[in-house]
Design a protein around this motif. Sequence first.
Motif, mmCIF file in Angstrom:
data_model
loop_
_atom_site.group_PDB
_atom_site.id
_atom_site.type_symbol
_atom_site.label_atom_id
_atom_site.label_comp_id
_atom_site.label_asym_id
_atom_site.label_seq_id
_atom_site.Cartn_x
_atom_site.Cartn_y
_atom_site.Cartn_z
ATOM 1 N N GLN A 175 0.835 -1.209 0.000
ATOM 2 C CA GLN A 175 0.000 0.000 0.000
ATOM 3 C C GLN A 175 0.867 1.256 0.000
ATOM 4 O OE1 GLN A 175 -3.384 0.129 2.761
ATOM 5 N NE2 GLN A 175 -3.023 -2.055 3.114
ATOM 6 N N LEU A 176 1.901 1.266 0.847
ATOM 7 C CA LEU A 176 2.764 2.442 0.940
ATOM 8 C C LEU A 176 3.454 2.756 -0.383
ATOM 9 C CD1 LEU A 176 4.367 1.851 4.442
ATOM 10 C CD2 LEU A 176 2.900 3.775 3.789
ATOM 11 N N VAL A 177 3.825 1.729 -1.130
ATOM 12 C CA VAL A 177 4.553 1.983 -2.384
ATOM 13 C C VAL A 177 3.622 2.280 -3.556
ATOM 14 C CG1 VAL A 177 6.564 0.651 -1.656
ATOM 15 C CG2 VAL A 177 4.801 -0.448 -3.035
ATOM 16 N N THR A 178 2.327 2.210 -3.338
ATOM 17 C CA THR A 178 1.401 2.554 -4.422
ATOM 18 C C THR A 178 0.621 3.840 -4.161
ATOM 19 O OG1 THR A 178 -0.310 1.110 -3.494
ATOM 20 C CG2 THR A 178 1.115 0.159 -5.184
ATOM 21 N N LEU A 179 0.562 4.275 -2.909
ATOM 22 C CA LEU A 179 -0.159 5.506 -2.598
ATOM 23 C C LEU A 179 0.575 6.714 -3.167
ATOM 24 C CD1 LEU A 179 -1.163 4.841 1.121
ATOM 25 C CD2 LEU A 179 -2.689 4.925 -0.857
ATOM 26 N N THR A 180 -0.197 7.701 -3.634
ATOM 27 C CA THR A 180 0.399 8.920 -4.180
ATOM 28 C C THR A 180 -0.109 10.171 -3.463
ATOM 29 O OG1 THR A 180 -1.304 9.024 -5.897
ATOM 30 C CG2 THR A 180 0.773 7.943 -6.477
ATOM 31 N N ASP A 181 -0.835 9.992 -2.385
ATOM 32 C CA ASP A 181 -1.359 11.110 -1.607
ATOM 33 C C ASP A 181 -0.695 11.102 -0.230
ATOM 34 O OD1 ASP A 181 -3.738 11.847 0.547
ATOM 35 O OD2 ASP A 181 -3.695 13.169 -1.212
ATOM 36 N N VAL A 182 -0.056 12.203 0.129
ATOM 37 C CA VAL A 182 0.689 12.279 1.392
ATOM 38 C C VAL A 182 -0.214 12.018 2.586
ATOM 39 C CG1 VAL A 182 2.011 13.800 2.905
ATOM 40 C CG2 VAL A 182 2.434 13.830 0.457
ATOM 41 N N GLU A 183 -1.408 12.558 2.585
ATOM 42 C CA GLU A 183 -2.315 12.366 3.725
ATOM 43 C C GLU A 183 -2.668 10.887 3.904
ATOM 44 O OE1 GLU A 183 -2.932 14.600 6.031
ATOM 45 O OE2 GLU A 183 -1.641 15.913 4.847
ATOM 46 N N LYS A 184 -2.853 10.169 2.811
ATOM 47 C CA LYS A 184 -3.161 8.738 2.898
ATOM 48 C C LYS A 184 -1.950 7.957 3.402
ATOM 49 C CE LYS A 184 -6.842 8.739 -0.492
ATOM 50 N NZ LYS A 184 -7.333 8.308 -1.795
ATOM 51 N N ILE A 185 -0.766 8.360 2.981
ATOM 52 C CA ILE A 185 0.456 7.707 3.465
ATOM 53 C C ILE A 185 0.600 7.924 4.964
ATOM 54 C CG2 ILE A 185 2.989 7.742 3.379
ATOM 55 C CD1 ILE A 185 2.676 8.498 0.360
ATOM 56 N N LEU A 186 0.426 9.155 5.413
ATOM 57 C CA LEU A 186 0.534 9.462 6.842
ATOM 58 C C LEU A 186 -0.531 8.714 7.646
ATOM 59 C CD1 LEU A 186 1.256 13.298 6.643
ATOM 60 C CD2 LEU A 186 2.892 11.460 7.137
ATOM 61 N N SER A 187 -1.721 8.610 7.090
ATOM 62 C CA SER A 187 -2.793 7.878 7.757
ATOM 63 C C SER A 187 -2.434 6.393 7.907
ATOM 64 C CB SER A 187 -4.097 8.033 6.981
ATOM 65 O OG SER A 187 -5.113 7.264 7.559
ATOM 66 N N LEU A 188 -1.889 5.815 6.848
ATOM 67 C CA LEU A 188 -1.490 4.406 6.914
ATOM 68 C C LEU A 188 -0.360 4.217 7.924
ATOM 69 C CD1 LEU A 188 -1.725 1.505 6.011
ATOM 70 C CD2 LEU A 188 -0.322 2.054 4.022
ATOM 71 N N LEU A 189 0.572 5.137 7.958
ATOM 72 C CA LEU A 189 1.649 5.048 8.951
ATOM 73 C C LEU A 189 1.083 5.103 10.366
ATOM 74 C CD1 LEU A 189 4.354 7.270 7.231
ATOM 75 C CD2 LEU A 189 4.422 4.791 7.523
ATOM 76 N N ASP A 190 0.097 5.958 10.594
ATOM 77 C CA ASP A 190 -0.554 6.012 11.909
ATOM 78 C C ASP A 190 -1.262 4.698 12.222
ATOM 79 O OD1 ASP A 190 0.295 8.598 12.490
ATOM 80 O OD2 ASP A 190 -1.503 9.522 11.639
ATOM 81 N N GLN A 191 -1.865 4.092 11.229
ATOM 82 C CA GLN A 191 -2.533 2.802 11.422
ATOM 83 C C GLN A 191 -1.527 1.732 11.826
ATOM 84 O OE1 GLN A 191 -5.031 1.621 8.101
ATOM 85 N NE2 GLN A 191 -5.667 3.742 7.797
ATOM 86 N N LEU A 192 -0.320 1.796 11.256
ATOM 87 C CA LEU A 192 0.716 0.822 11.618
ATOM 88 C C LEU A 192 1.034 0.902 13.105
ATOM 89 C CD1 LEU A 192 3.205 1.123 8.624
ATOM 90 C CD2 LEU A 192 1.578 -0.717 9.070
ATOM 91 N N THR A 193 1.014 2.108 13.649
ATOM 92 C CA THR A 193 1.274 2.275 15.076
ATOM 93 C C THR A 193 0.230 1.525 15.891
ATOM 94 O OG1 THR A 193 2.237 4.450 14.671
ATOM 95 C CG2 THR A 193 1.564 3.980 16.913
ATOM 96 N N GLU A 194 -1.009 1.588 15.459
ATOM 97 C CA GLU A 194 -2.074 0.891 16.181
ATOM 98 C C GLU A 194 -2.000 -0.608 15.967
ATOM 99 O OE1 GLU A 194 -5.691 2.673 14.781
ATOM 100 O OE2 GLU A 194 -5.016 4.688 15.314
ATOM 101 N N ILE A 195 -1.688 -1.034 14.755
ATOM 102 C CA ILE A 195 -1.654 -2.460 14.422
ATOM 103 C C ILE A 195 -0.517 -3.179 15.156
ATOM 104 C CG2 ILE A 195 -1.206 -4.104 12.549
ATOM 105 C CD1 ILE A 195 -2.664 -1.995 10.706
ATOM 106 N N TYR A 196 0.653 -2.555 15.182
ATOM 107 C CA TYR A 196 1.835 -3.212 15.741
ATOM 108 C C TYR A 196 2.177 -2.795 17.168
ATOM 109 C CZ TYR A 196 2.782 -5.238 11.196
ATOM 110 O OH TYR A 196 2.701 -5.971 10.032
ATOM 111 N N ALA A 197 1.289 -2.031 17.806
ATOM 112 C CA ALA A 197 1.560 -1.599 19.192
ATOM 113 C C ALA A 197 1.400 -2.743 20.171
ATOM 114 C CB ALA A 197 0.641 -0.455 19.569
#
Length: 90
Positions: free
Chosen positions: A68-90
């Motif tokens: 997902q990270l390597v296909t997204l082209t919108d910064v806000e969506k990338i940042l949102s996914l990164l935030d989701q990773l924090t919740e998923i892997y916490a």
Amino acid sequence: WIFKNIKSYFTNGEIPPPPDIHERVDVCKTHLQKEIEWKGEMTAIFEMRRTYGEYFKGLPGFKPYKMQLVTLTDVEKILSLLDQLTEIYA
């Protein structure tokens, strides 16, 4: 992290544990923001695609998120996914 590990090793002979997911995400987001400032949004997005795997190396089941990270082209969506990773892997 490498410099922190080297300092710790020479100070007390131990290598600290790898950074937690919060630190990884924070540094990755900062890296993305700095790339945007230096090179512009689209160039930064494309160049960051090479580094996501390094930031999150060793996380079980990370491959779908990396795709997902390597296909997204919108910064806000990338940042949102990164935030989701924090919740998923916490």
